[in-house]
Design a protein around this motif. Sequence first.
Motif, PDB file in Angstrom:
ATOM      1  N   ALA A 292      43.073  27.115  17.862  1.00 34.79           N
ATOM      2  CA  ALA A 292      43.147  28.330  17.039  1.00 34.79           C
ATOM      3  C   ALA A 292      43.402  27.929  15.583  1.00 34.79           C
ATOM      4  O   ALA A 292      43.813  26.803  15.297  1.00 34.79           O
ATOM      5  N   LYS A 293      43.140  28.848  14.692  1.00 35.99           N
ATOM      6  CA  LYS A 293      43.339  28.570  13.267  1.00 35.99           C
ATOM      7  C   LYS A 293      44.770  28.901  12.848  1.00 35.99           C
ATOM      8  O   LYS A 293      45.350  29.864  13.320  1.00 35.99           O
ATOM      9  N   MET A 294      45.298  28.098  11.958  1.00 34.13           N
ATOM     10  CA  MET A 294      46.614  28.368  11.370  1.00 34.13           C
ATOM     11  C   MET A 294      46.411  29.307  10.181  1.00 34.13           C
ATOM     12  O   MET A 294      46.736  28.996   9.036  1.00 34.13           O
ATOM     13  N   GLY A 295      45.845  30.495  10.494  1.00 38.31           N
ATOM     14  CA  GLY A 295      45.504  31.429   9.436  1.00 38.31           C
ATOM     15  C   GLY A 295      46.390  32.655   9.428  1.00 38.31           C
ATOM     16  O   GLY A 295      47.594  32.581   9.703  1.00 38.31           O
ATOM     17  N   ASN A 296      45.758  33.806   9.137  1.00 38.30           N
ATOM     18  CA  ASN A 296      46.509  35.049   8.969  1.00 38.30           C
ATOM     19  C   ASN A 296      46.566  35.906  10.225  1.00 38.30           C
ATOM     20  O   ASN A 296      47.112  37.013  10.179  1.00 38.30           O
ATOM     21  N   THR A 297      45.978  35.426  11.319  1.00 43.72           N
ATOM     22  CA  THR A 297      46.020  36.189  12.567  1.00 43.72           C
ATOM     23  C   THR A 297      47.466  36.425  12.988  1.00 43.72           C
ATOM     24  O   THR A 297      48.283  35.495  12.991  1.00 43.72           O
ATOM     25  N   LYS A 298      47.776  37.663  13.365  1.00 46.17           N
ATOM     26  CA  LYS A 298      49.147  38.019  13.738  1.00 46.17           C
ATOM     27  C   LYS A 298      49.322  38.006  15.259  1.00 46.17           C
ATOM     28  O   LYS A 298      48.468  38.489  16.002  1.00 46.17           O
ATOM     29  N   TYR A 299      50.436  37.430  15.684  1.00 49.08           N
ATOM     30  CA  TYR A 299      50.808  37.395  17.097  1.00 49.08           C
ATOM     31  C   TYR A 299      52.141  38.129  17.257  1.00 49.08           C
ATOM     32  O   TYR A 299      53.047  37.959  16.436  1.00 49.08           O
ATOM     33  N   MET A 300      52.256  38.932  18.296  1.00 50.48           N
ATOM     34  CA  MET A 300      53.504  39.646  18.551  1.00 50.48           C
ATOM     35  C   MET A 300      54.447  38.750  19.351  1.00 50.48           C
ATOM     36  O   MET A 300      54.119  38.319  20.456  1.00 50.48           O
ATOM     37  N   THR A 301      55.615  38.466  18.781  1.00 45.32           N
ATOM     38  CA  THR A 301      56.622  37.653  19.457  1.00 45.32           C
ATOM     39  C   THR A 301      57.723  38.544  20.021  1.00 45.32           C
ATOM     40  O   THR A 301      57.916  39.682  19.568  1.00 45.32           O
ATOM     41  N   THR A 302      58.469  38.019  20.970  1.00 47.03           N
ATOM     42  CA  THR A 302      59.529  38.794  21.621  1.00 47.03           C
ATOM     43  C   THR A 302      60.703  39.043  20.682  1.00 47.03           C
ATOM     44  O   THR A 302      61.264  40.148  20.620  1.00 47.03           O
ATOM     45  N   ASN A 303      61.074  38.030  19.905  1.00 51.82           N
ATOM     46  CA  ASN A 303      62.297  38.110  19.094  1.00 51.82           C
ATOM     47  C   ASN A 303      62.062  38.370  17.614  1.00 51.82           C
ATOM     48  O   ASN A 303      62.978  38.831  16.913  1.00 51.82           O
ATOM     49  N   TRP A 304      60.868  38.046  17.110  1.00 53.80           N
ATOM     50  CA  TRP A 304      60.671  38.076  15.658  1.00 53.80           C
ATOM     51  C   TRP A 304      59.602  39.074  15.203  1.00 53.80           C
ATOM     52  O   TRP A 304      59.267  39.105  14.016  1.00 53.80           O
ATOM     53  N   GLY A 305      59.063  39.848  16.091  1.00 49.12           N
ATOM     54  CA  GLY A 305      58.016  40.792  15.716  1.00 49.12           C
ATOM     55  C   GLY A 305      56.688  40.103  15.481  1.00 49.12           C
ATOM     56  O   GLY A 305      56.409  39.029  16.033  1.00 49.12           O
ATOM     57  N   GLU A 306      55.833  40.703  14.651  1.00 53.03           N
ATOM     58  CA  GLU A 306      54.496  40.139  14.373  1.00 53.03           C
ATOM     59  C   GLU A 306      54.587  39.046  13.318  1.00 53.03           C
ATOM     60  O   GLU A 306      55.091  39.273  12.216  1.00 53.03           O
ATOM     61  N   LEU A 307      54.068  37.870  13.684  1.00 50.71           N
ATOM     62  CA  LEU A 307      54.079  36.732  12.765  1.00 50.71           C
ATOM     63  C   LEU A 307      52.768  35.975  12.857  1.00 50.71           C
ATOM     64  O   LEU A 307      52.084  35.999  13.881  1.00 50.71           O
ATOM     65  N   SER A 308      52.425  35.251  11.800  1.00 51.11           N
ATOM     66  CA  SER A 308      51.282  34.329  11.831  1.00 51.11           C
ATOM     67  C   SER A 308      51.703  33.039  12.531  1.00 51.11           C
ATOM     68  O   SER A 308      52.899  32.803  12.770  1.00 51.11           O
ATOM     69  N   ALA A 309      50.728  32.200  12.837  1.00 48.32           N
ATOM     70  CA  ALA A 309      51.027  30.930  13.511  1.00 48.32           C
ATOM     71  C   ALA A 309      51.944  30.060  12.653  1.00 48.32           C
ATOM     72  O   ALA A 309      52.870  29.415  13.167  1.00 48.32           O
ATOM     73  N   LYS A 310      51.718  30.048  11.342  1.00 51.58           N
ATOM     74  CA  LYS A 310      52.571  29.246  10.449  1.00 51.58           C
ATOM     75  C   LYS A 310      54.010  29.736  10.478  1.00 51.58           C
ATOM     76  O   LYS A 310      54.956  28.937  10.503  1.00 51.58           O
ATOM     77  N   ALA A 311      54.175  31.043  10.480  1.00 52.45           N
ATOM     78  CA  ALA A 311      55.524  31.608  10.496  1.00 52.45           C
ATOM     79  C   ALA A 311      56.214  31.336  11.824  1.00 52.45           C
ATOM     80  O   ALA A 311      57.428  31.084  11.870  1.00 52.45           O
ATOM     81  N   ILE A 312      55.436  31.315  12.916  1.00 49.40           N
ATOM     82  CA  ILE A 312      56.017  31.070  14.245  1.00 49.40           C
ATOM     83  C   ILE A 312      56.544  29.645  14.346  1.00 49.40           C
ATOM     84  O   ILE A 312      57.667  29.416  14.821  1.00 49.40           O
ATOM     85  N   ILE A 313      55.763  28.670  13.883  1.00 44.61           N
ATOM     86  CA  ILE A 313      56.218  27.278  13.999  1.00 44.61           C
ATOM     87  C   ILE A 313      57.420  27.042  13.081  1.00 44.61           C
ATOM     88  O   ILE A 313      58.320  26.244  13.401  1.00 44.61           O
ATOM     89  N   THR A 314      57.495  27.754  11.966  1.00 42.20           N
ATOM     90  CA  THR A 314      58.668  27.654  11.087  1.00 42.20           C
ATOM     91  C   THR A 314      59.912  28.139  11.821  1.00 42.20           C
ATOM     92  O   THR A 314      60.986  27.518  11.751  1.00 42.20           O
ATOM     93  N   LYS A 315      59.803  29.243  12.537  1.00 44.39           N
ATOM     94  CA  LYS A 315      60.917  29.785  13.320  1.00 44.39           C
ATOM     95  C   LYS A 315      61.308  28.825  14.446  1.00 44.39           C
ATOM     96  O   LYS A 315      62.513  28.611  14.707  1.00 44.39           O
TER      97      LYS A 315
END
Length: 495
Positions: A292-315
Motif C-alpha cells: 500500500a502507499k504511505m499516502g493520504n488514505t485514511k484508516y479507522m483505528t480503534t484508539n486513535w480515530g481516522e489516521l493515514s499510514a504515516k500517522a499510524i506508524i508514528t503512533k
Amino acid sequence: MSKLDVTKKHYSKLKAMSKITNIPSEIRNFFSEKRRSIVMDTFTRLLEGLNLDNRSLGGLKRENCQLTNLQVFQILLLFPFFAIKGFSHYDGSALCRMFGGKKDILYSYLSQDNVDWRNVVYRITNWLLTKVTVRQDHKKSLLPTVLIADDTDLPKTGMHMESIGKIFSHVHQKCILGYKALMLCWSDGRTQFMLDFSLHGEKGKVDGKEQGLTSEQRNGRYERKRDEKCHIAKRKEEYFMSKGVKLLDMVKNAIRNKIPFDYLLVDSWFTCTELVDFVYRRHKKFHLLGMAKMGNTKYMTTNWGELSAKAIITKLKAKKEVKYSRRYHCHYSEIEVVLGKRAVKLFFCKRGKKEAWKVLLTTDLRLRFMRAYEIYAMRWSIEVFFSDSKRLLGLADCSSRNFSAHIAHVSLVMIRYNILASIKRTLDYDTIGGLFGDMYLGVHELTVVEKIWAIIIEVVAVVSELIGADSDELTIQIIENDKRLAALREYAQTA
C-alpha cells in the motif's frame, strides 16, 4: 553420429516433409538416439499432448495453404529454440526446410481476428497446472498458491503500429514508445504459470498530443476495421481501460477457469478500497496481500480515530510497538484497522535507519508479519517471468503493425514459458535460463547438420545437371556408398 553422417532414411524425410501431419513427433524422430535431448523430447511430447484442434486456433486452414492452423501454431511455438528471431528468418531456417511454408503464412495466421487467444492460453495452462498440483512436493509445500498481478513495458520502435503511443516507463523514468502489458501469474513458490494479459495505452494529459503523439503521427498509424464481435475487437476495447478495473476482470476469469489460489498479490499501484471490497464480495475464499502507499488514505483505528499510514506508524513507534526481526533484519509492526467498511491488517516494515517505512495490507486478519513477509516475497515470480521472457523468448520483439499479431505474439510467449516451466519442475532444473540453454544447444546442432546437408544437396543438384543425371538417384547413390563419406570425414579429421 557426426555432423556429416547422412542416411537414406534422413534423405527420404527431407523429400516427404510436405506430407507431414504430426510436427512434434517428426521433430523428435529427426534427432538420433544419441543426440536426442530429454528437454526437447519432453517439450515435443507436451506440445503433442496439448488439447487443441484447428477449430480453436482459427479453423482448419486457409485455401492454397499446405499447413493447417494447428501445424502453424506448433511451428510458431518452436521459433526461439531454432534460433528464428522473426518471420523474415523463417524461409532459410531448419523448420522451413522440414515443414515447408513461407513467412506470409505465419504473418497471416497471427493477423487473424477470430482466434480466442485468452481461451487458448487458459486451456493449455489448466492442463499443465494439473500436472503440478498432483505432485507430492506441491501438496506438502508450506507456501500457499497465489495469483500475482503486475504490468511491464513492451518498448517498440515502429511509429506505424496500430494504436501505438507513448507510455511512462517506471524503469527508465521517462516516456517511451510502446505498449503496457498487464499480466496475471499463478505460483506455488516453485513453478509459475502465466494465465492472462491485456495490452494498454496511455491517453496522456496534453490536448492535441494524445498518447504523446502529434496528429500527423497518430494519423500515420495502421488502422484496421474489424467485426465488433470478433475476439481481437474485444481485446482492443481493453486498450484504454483502467488497469485496476481490468485486474478485477482477470481475477474473475481465473475463478471461472477454476484456478486454485489462496492469495492475490499486488503492488501499491493496485491496492485500494475497491480491490478490498472486491475480495470480500467473492464467493471463492481468498485474501488480498498487497503493498500500500504511505499516502493520504485514511484508516479507522480503534484508539486513535481516522489516521493515514504515516500517522499510524508514528503512533505505534510512540507506544513502542515496533519490533525487530533478526531473521529478516528489519523493524516491523502490525495493526488491525478498517478501510472503508472492511477490516484489514497493516504490516509496517523498515530496513536500516535511512530507509523509509513500507506498508503491506491484507484482508487475512489472522496473518502474522513473518508469514506475510514470506508470502509477499512470492510476488517476485512475475518479475522472473518478465526478465526471462524478454531475454530468451522475445516478449517485446513483435514488430507487426497489426494489433492482432501483438496479442497472438504475447500469447505464444506465455505458452512457451508455461511449457518450459512445466518441464523445469519435472526435470528439476534450477532456472528457466538453464533449461532453455540445454534445449537450444541440442536444436542448434540439428540446425548445423541441416545447413551442411542443404549445401550437399545443392552441390549434388549442380553436378547432376552438368552430367545429365537424376539428382535424386545421384544423392541416393552417394548416401549408399559410405566409403566416399568416410573418406571425406577422414580427410577432414587429418587436415
